[in-house]
Design an enzyme around this catalytic site. Structure first.
Site, PDB file in Angstrom:
ATOM      1  N   CYS A  42       0.741  -1.159   0.071  1.00 19.76           N
ATOM      2  CA  CYS A  42       0.145  -0.170  -0.029  1.00 19.76           C
ATOM      3  C   CYS A  42       0.889   1.264   0.200  1.00 19.76           C
ATOM      4  O   CYS A  42       2.170   1.252   0.507  1.00 19.76           O
ATOM      5  CB  CYS A  42      -1.030   0.153   1.123  1.00 19.76           C
ATOM      6  SG  CYS A  42      -2.025   1.456   1.406  1.00 19.76           S
ATOM      7  N   ASP A  44       0.617   3.834   1.837  1.00 18.50           N
ATOM      8  CA  ASP A  44       0.497   4.311   3.083  1.00 18.50           C
ATOM      9  C   ASP A  44       1.872   4.691   3.647  1.00 18.50           C
ATOM     10  O   ASP A  44       2.524   3.858   3.440  1.00 18.50           O
ATOM     11  CB  ASP A  44      -0.299   3.375   4.057  1.00 18.50           C
ATOM     12  CG  ASP A  44      -0.658   3.948   5.082  1.00 18.50           C
ATOM     13  OD1 ASP A  44       0.399   4.498   6.071  1.00 18.50           O
ATOM     14  OD2 ASP A  44      -1.823   3.833   5.696  1.00 18.50           O
ATOM     15  N   ARG A  46       2.995   4.760   6.446  1.00 11.83           N
ATOM     16  CA  ARG A  46       3.299   4.062   7.636  1.00 11.83           C
ATOM     17  C   ARG A  46       3.917   2.762   7.256  1.00 11.83           C
ATOM     18  O   ARG A  46       4.137   2.064   8.317  1.00 11.83           O
ATOM     19  CB  ARG A  46       2.025   4.109   8.721  1.00 11.83           C
ATOM     20  CG  ARG A  46       1.884   5.528   9.034  1.00 11.83           C
ATOM     21  CD  ARG A  46       0.093   5.248   9.770  1.00 11.83           C
ATOM     22  NE  ARG A  46      -0.791   4.871   8.792  1.00 11.83           N
ATOM     23  CZ  ARG A  46      -1.946   4.656   9.163  1.00 11.83           C
ATOM     24  NH1 ARG A  46      -2.418   4.700  10.380  1.00 11.83           N
ATOM     25  NH2 ARG A  46      -2.861   4.396   8.363  1.00 11.83           N
ATOM     26  N   HIS A  98      -1.904  -4.254   4.958  1.00  9.01           N
ATOM     27  CA  HIS A  98      -1.859  -3.528   6.448  1.00  9.01           C
ATOM     28  C   HIS A  98      -3.161  -3.395   7.023  1.00  9.01           C
ATOM     29  O   HIS A  98      -4.327  -2.849   6.461  1.00  9.01           O
ATOM     30  CB  HIS A  98      -0.785  -2.436   6.519  1.00  9.01           C
ATOM     31  CG  HIS A  98      -1.331  -1.347   5.732  1.00  9.01           C
ATOM     32  ND1 HIS A  98      -2.033  -0.286   6.734  1.00  9.01           N
ATOM     33  CD2 HIS A  98      -1.681  -0.847   4.666  1.00  9.01           C
ATOM     34  CE1 HIS A  98      -2.517   0.801   5.912  1.00  9.01           C
ATOM     35  NE2 HIS A  98      -2.241   0.363   4.643  1.00  9.01           N
ATOM     36  N   CYS A 101      -6.156  -0.179   7.034  1.00 13.82           N
ATOM     37  CA  CYS A 101      -5.805   0.458   5.607  1.00 13.82           C
ATOM     38  C   CYS A 101      -6.853   1.319   5.292  1.00 13.82           C
ATOM     39  O   CYS A 101      -8.254   1.226   5.317  1.00 13.82           O
ATOM     40  CB  CYS A 101      -5.847  -0.595   4.541  1.00 13.82           C
ATOM     41  SG  CYS A 101      -5.497   0.083   2.962  1.00 13.82           S
TER      42      CYS A 101
END
Ligand code: CO
Length: 207
Positions: A42, A44, A46, A98, A101
């Site tokens: 992803c 993302d 993080r 994750h 999400c």
């Protein structure tokens, strides 16, 4: 200092640090990349791919998009996959979702994001296909997290179905496709499934 200037400062420090550890580091790296792994994850912020599995530049080929989706008509993702499998000859393709999400959450909450709504169609389909199981989970967070797992599994299966992976397996190449889930709350990864052409089916079932 502007936020962009900070990045250049960080970059200088990082480059010095790497050269201090190994004076030939960049020379060697600039000539060759031999990653054994392709990461499909992803976007993302993080979930920094290299960092969470302790790999250095040159060791991980990376493709990221919102909610780590693999569409059969996505020229971007498929180009990365083919290059990784046929040119770089990676041994493992890791599809890593994750928990919590944002893309999956938006689908569960029927929230509109804009351009990404069409992109997230695959997640909506997975939610509908697994509605009976998801309905049994009472907390919304549990529903989101389970859908994150189901999504990683489905996207890993989509990787398995591409002609590049099928071709590699037919040619008896060593290539495993992994479905992983990363937990933002403790930084740990769990393996959900491994697909290996040698057995032509699931090797592991850990959930
Ligand atoms: Co995400």
């Amino acid at each position: 200092m502007s936020e962009i200037k900070v990045l250049f400062e960080n970059n200088k420090k990082w480059s010095l640090r790497m050269k201090r550890n190994d004076p030939l580091y960049f020379q060697k790296l600039s000539l060759l990349q031999e990653p054994q792994f392709l990461w499909i994850g992803c976007s993302d912020s993080r979930v920094p791919a290299n960092e969470i599995i302790g790999l250095f530049p040159g060791e991980l080929f990376v493709h990221r998009n919102i909610a780590n989706i693999v569409y059969a008509n996505d020229i971007n993702c498929l180009s990365v996959l083919q290059y990784a499998v046929e040119v770089l000859k990676v041994k493992h393709v890791i599809v890593c979702g994750h928990y919590n999400c944002g893309g999956v959450k938006a689908v569960v909450e029927s929230r509109k994001l804009g351009r990404a709504d069409a992109w997230l169609k695959s997640i909506r389909d997975i939610m509908i296909q697994n509605a009976p199981e998801l309905k049994q989970l009472r907390k919304k967070m549990d529903k989101i997290d389970r859908l994150c797992e189901l999504n990683a599994i489905q996207q890993a299966q989509n990787v398995c179905q591409t002609k590049f992976v099928q071709r590699a397996w037919k040619a008896k190449k060593t290539l495993s496709i992994h479905a992983w889930i990363y937990n933002l709350r403790d930084g740990l990864i769990k393996e959900l499934y491994v697909y290996s052409g040698n057995h032509n089916s699931m090797k592991n079932m850990l959930i």
